[in-house]
Scaffold this active site. Structure first.
Site, PDB file in Angstrom:
ATOM      1  N   HIS A 108       0.867  -1.176   0.000  1.00  0.00           N
ATOM      2  CA  HIS A 108       0.000   0.000   0.000  1.00  0.00           C
ATOM      3  C   HIS A 108       0.903   1.225   0.000  1.00  0.00           C
ATOM      4  O   HIS A 108       1.702   1.423   0.906  1.00  0.00           O
ATOM      5  CB  HIS A 108      -0.921   0.018   1.221  1.00  0.00           C
ATOM      6  N   CYS A 109       0.755   2.036  -1.044  1.00  0.00           N
ATOM      7  CA  CYS A 109       1.610   3.210  -1.197  1.00  0.00           C
ATOM      8  C   CYS A 109       0.901   4.437  -0.638  1.00  0.00           C
ATOM      9  O   CYS A 109      -0.130   4.855  -1.191  1.00  0.00           O
ATOM     10  CB  CYS A 109       1.948   3.425  -2.673  1.00  0.00           C
ATOM     11  N   PRO A 110       1.407   5.027   0.445  1.00  0.00           N
ATOM     12  CA  PRO A 110       0.731   6.197   1.022  1.00  0.00           C
ATOM     13  C   PRO A 110       0.788   7.425   0.124  1.00  0.00           C
ATOM     14  O   PRO A 110      -0.050   8.323   0.262  1.00  0.00           O
ATOM     15  CB  PRO A 110       1.502   6.433   2.334  1.00  0.00           C
TER      16      PRO A 110
END
Length: 267
Positions: free
Chosen positions: A128-130
């Protein structure tokens, strides 16, 4: 296919957009090569640079809003091994089971994982890429790599342009007063260049090995990998085939069939 624009990532996307165009404006307003060419009525390089930035922003929003490969329902029969694979499954199914997600209660295809931030299960979950406020999974991983590549090229170009715009002064305080905004833009460009470069190189390595960030970091905790050696990847089909499969073929992959075949062949 696309999630709502006004979701939880609105603030992150707004910050990205403001920073991108703010830095671009600094490069045009200061005494850079772009500024000189614009004043001399030479618009080719400024136009190409603006189009490159627009392309980068478009790819950012595409990968950010795209469905990364959510599991919408229990996996269908096509994702299970076919009849000809039953002999292989009988030898390995006692140690590898299809699990049901404890959060959304859906049967997870192999290599899928539940993302607590998105509150959904994602096929071939990578991470999950913030910064994009979205998962990187089976559907958008290739687009994510294209975005990183374009973004890195734009950052290298912006780095060169920012460096060309610094003006010399007789004193440090005078230099800082003249170049303060360009210096801030230069620092941002340098930071993002290093981050994107490291991310792109690490992602290319993982793709060449046909593994994901989650599998690489949690090899010992994933049921279908725990029984394999730490240096064994059942999905690895060689660097060339791995890269070809990732960049040149699309669609949902029945990873369990590849896994069972690889496991059977190593017995």
């Amino acid at each position: 296919m696309f999630r709502g624009v006004f979701g939880t990532g609105l603030l992150v996307r707004a910050v990205h957009t403001v920073l991108t165009w703010g830095v671009t404006a600094m490069l045009f307003l200061h005494d850079t090569d772009l500024y000189h060419q614009e004043n001399n009525w030479i618009y080719l390089q400024p136009l190409i640079f603006v189009l490159s930035v627009m392309c980068s922003v478009a790819l950012y929003f595409g990968v950010s809003l795209m469905d990364p490969g959510y599991v919408h329902s229990d996996i269908d029969e096509k994702s299970f091994p076919t009849t000809e694979d039953q002999e292989m499954i009988s030898q390995t199914s006692n140690t590898v089971r299809m699990r049901r997600c404890g959060y959304c209660f859906l049967k997870q295809p192999m290599r899928a994982r539940h993302c607590k931030s998105c509150q959904r299960c994602v096929r071939r979950y990578d991470h999950h890429c913030p910064w994009i406020e979205n998962c990187v999974g089976e559907n958008n991983h290739c687009l994510f790599m294209l975005y990183l590549t374009v973004q890195l090229l734009v950052l290298f170009w912006a780095f060169s342009l920012a460096w060309s715009g610094f003006q010399s002064e007789t004193s440090w305080s005078g230099w800082l007063r003249v170049n303060i905004f360009l210096l801030l833009a230069f620092i941002l460009i340098s930071i993002f260049t290093m981050v994107v470069c490291l991310l792109l190189v690490s992602q290319l390595y993982l793709i060449a090995c046909n593994t994901t960030t989650w599998e690489f970091m949690s090899h010992h905790r994933i049921p279908y990998l725990k029984q394999c050696d730490s240096d064994t990847n059942p999905f690895d089909r060689g660097v060339v085939r791995n890269l070809w499969s990732f960049f040149c073929t699309g669609g949902t992959v029945a990873w369990d069939q590849i896994y069972f075949r690889a496991t059977y062949n190593t017995v």
